[in-house]
Design an enzyme around this catalytic site. Sequence first.
Site, PDB file in Angstrom:
ATOM      1  N   SER A 163      10.513 -11.070  14.968  1.00  0.00           N
ATOM      2  CA  SER A 163       9.930 -12.303  14.434  1.00  0.00           C
ATOM      3  C   SER A 163       8.435 -12.373  14.747  1.00  0.00           C
ATOM      4  O   SER A 163       7.676 -11.492  14.353  1.00  0.00           O
ATOM      5  CB  SER A 163      10.705 -13.511  14.973  1.00  0.00           C
ATOM      6  OG  SER A 163      10.411 -14.670  14.232  1.00  0.00           O
ATOM      7  N   ASP A 257      18.000 -13.935   5.763  1.00  0.00           N
ATOM      8  CA  ASP A 257      16.805 -14.434   6.439  1.00  0.00           C
ATOM      9  C   ASP A 257      15.762 -14.868   5.401  1.00  0.00           C
ATOM     10  O   ASP A 257      15.435 -14.104   4.492  1.00  0.00           O
ATOM     11  CB  ASP A 257      16.240 -13.320   7.332  1.00  0.00           C
ATOM     12  CG  ASP A 257      15.055 -13.749   8.174  1.00  0.00           C
ATOM     13  OD1 ASP A 257      14.675 -14.939   8.140  1.00  0.00           O
ATOM     14  OD2 ASP A 257      14.514 -12.876   8.887  1.00  0.00           O
ATOM     15  N   HIS A 289      18.266 -14.586  10.422  1.00  0.00           N
ATOM     16  CA  HIS A 289      17.125 -14.237  11.268  1.00  0.00           C
ATOM     17  C   HIS A 289      17.540 -13.994  12.723  1.00  0.00           C
ATOM     18  O   HIS A 289      18.235 -14.803  13.319  1.00  0.00           O
ATOM     19  CB  HIS A 289      16.104 -15.375  11.194  1.00  0.00           C
ATOM     20  CG  HIS A 289      14.773 -15.048  11.785  1.00  0.00           C
ATOM     21  ND1 HIS A 289      13.957 -14.055  11.289  1.00  0.00           N
ATOM     22  CD2 HIS A 289      14.106 -15.589  12.839  1.00  0.00           C
ATOM     23  CE1 HIS A 289      12.854 -14.005  11.998  1.00  0.00           C
ATOM     24  NE2 HIS A 289      12.915 -14.904  12.956  1.00  0.00           N
TER      25      HIS A 289
END
Length: 315
Positions: A163, A257, A289
């Site tokens: 991320s 995601d 995610h």
Amino acid sequence: MDAPSNPDISVEVPPYLRVHKNGTLERIAGTQVVPAGFDSDTNVVSKDMLIIPETGVTARLYRPNSTPQNAKHPLVVYFHGGAFCISSASDPLYHNSLNKLVAEANLVALSVNYRLAPEHPLPTAYQDSWAAIQWVFSHAKDHEEDWLRDNVDFGRVFLAGDSAGANIGHYMALKLKDFDFKVPGLIMVNPYFWGKEAIGVEITDPERKKMVDKWWDFVCPSDKGNDDPLINPFVEEAPGLEGVACNKVLVIVAENDILRERGKLYHKKLANSGWKGTAEFYETLGEDHVFHIFNPNCDKAKSLVKRVADFINAQ
């Protein structure tokens, strides 16, 4: 940003944090911590250390507990996720994830505790991460940290993150072009890139698009918004992807995601940029995610960690 539903709240950044009108910052997620030490499930040991005394930046260092003295392993310098504003190297979710990666790949890992926004506005997280990389290599031949000195092959140092941490990893790889040491690979799991104009699934999911829009506006307020080069590496003023100074890059996305389209686009543009390395791609179907952080014992999470381990050990 939209007005918060609670009159006592001045800013809401779901699902991460809120700011009260009296100025109090309340983090909703990523606040738990666990100590370093021996993990019996993975036979991995870890310890915390202060690595940048001038700024107070710390890191958590991991290695297999059964490592023989002077046995050399790859090193992963890891940048955790959390939209630049939550979590830490001592977050139990990340601690567990790093233990599993170290055990699977038989390597040493350094998880960087970069400082968070908004208390430390961007680009602080990038500056801390670069300082950590410099610290790692500063004494490659005679490091004061014995786990690095005795157990790391400095020719096999990888950058990795998920991320926001994958975003950091990209920009660190760009800075490496003027660095004295070579880093063979970069691993980007569900990278946090974004942009003002919706693409792919973002077009048909306006609510999640609106939520993600808020994140960058909060951690890095500017007139460029979500087309700031730090969050959108595809805008004209962003550094060219051909400058990524690694021989190979692994981009991992998750099918459900909202950030998936940006990861796919990154892989495509990197491969077509004139960059001389090898761009690899891996997609986990049916997951969202950083699912592997939240559900590390599922089969798909284990497959993801194995894919990362294979990427590292193929070097």
